[in-house]
Design an enzyme around this catalytic site. Structure first.
Site, PDB file in Angstrom:
ATOM      1  N   GLY A  33      90.104   8.547   8.467  1.00 27.32           N
ATOM      2  CA  GLY A  33      90.229   9.297   7.226  1.00 27.32           C
ATOM      3  C   GLY A  33      89.084   9.071   6.262  1.00 27.32           C
ATOM      4  N   GLY A 104      95.446  13.361   9.103  1.00 31.13           N
ATOM      5  CA  GLY A 104      94.286  13.596   9.953  1.00 31.13           C
ATOM      6  C   GLY A 104      94.628  13.635  11.429  1.00 31.13           C
ATOM      7  N   GLU A 110      96.541   5.000  15.159  1.00 32.59           N
ATOM      8  CA  GLU A 110      96.568   4.175  13.943  1.00 32.59           C
ATOM      9  C   GLU A 110      97.733   3.191  13.973  1.00 32.59           C
ATOM     10  OE1 GLU A 110      94.540   7.419  10.856  1.00 32.59           O
ATOM     11  OE2 GLU A 110      96.706   7.247  10.991  1.00 32.59           O
TER      12      GLU A 110
END
Length: 236
Positions: A33, A104, A110
């Site tokens: 990001g 995103g 993540e």
């Protein structure tokens, strides 16, 4: 206003790196990001001898590119399953440090990299700071789904109370957004989310769901860059 927001992101990112990336750390998780651009910039300002002894684990095509462009050593979570600290951005963070991520479309990787870390740190600007999830981020909880099941998952999400749930469409291509893992994203608004753990559990149990963009009871600290140039630090 844009430069003010970027300054806020930069201050939060720099302070988080300075306080949580220690000389003895050898494996660092790097999120995705716009805020993470500043995280990488700060990492590149470290002693090159320290960086030469450190492996950086990215969470997306974007962060991998940033790290490689900076000449840093990149590894993956399969090789390095014990990460010293992971620093990542967020779309929204509540008073208990629960977060919405996936704006995103990278929240699967993540979450894996965040969970592999001894310490998970969030950096964001003032617009992402909320008492309850859903106050600021109204686009919905990002849900990564296997492509062939998206219609079935969409119906189940609507039955759970997300009547406005919809497949995320791409901007520069015809058709849906495709994640780094080859999957689709459904954005599922649930209004104000007072019990994110329950929403996470209910959505994750739907067959065809790969991962849910709710990060509950994971972050240790969140750094918010403020409009006045200060940084607010919130701990659990």
């Amino acid at each position: 206003m844009t430069s003010l927001i970027e300054q806020a992101k930069q201050k939060a990112a720099y302070q988080a790196v300075d306080e949580h990336v220690l000389p003895e750390h050898r494996v660092i998780g790097v999120g995705s990001g716009s805020t993470v651009v500043h995280v990488v910039a700060r990492l590149l300002q470290r002693d090159p001898a320290l960086n030469a002894k450190t492996v950086f684990v990215p969470t997306s095509f974007q962060s991998r590119g940033l790290l490689l462009d900076g000449g840093l050593t990149v590894g993956d979570v399969e090789q390095y399953s014990n990460i010293d600290v992971t620093i990542d951005g967020a779309d929204e963070v509540d008073a208990q440090l629960n977060a919405i991520k996936g704006g995103g479309a990278a929240h699967l990787q993540e979450k894996v990299v965040a969970e592999a870390a001894k310490k998970f740190i969030i950096v964001a600007d003032f617009r992402k700071d909320s008492k309850v999830l859903g106050e600021q981020w109204t686009k919905g909880v990002p849900v990564e789904v296997v492509p062939f099941a998206w219609r079935a998952v969409l119906k189940k999400l609507q039955a759970l109370g997300s009547s406005e749930a919809k497949l995320r469409m791409a901007v520069a291509k015809a058709g849906p957004v495709v994640t780094d893992n080859g999957n689709f994203i459904i954005d599922a608004p649930f209004g104000l989310i007072h019990d994110p753990v329950k929403v996470l559990r209910d959505v994750k149990l739907i067959t065809g769901v790969v991962e849910v963009g709710l990060f509950c009871n994971m972050a240790e600290v969140a750094y918010f860059g403020c409009e006045d140039g200060s940084v607010t630090v919130r701990t659990k």
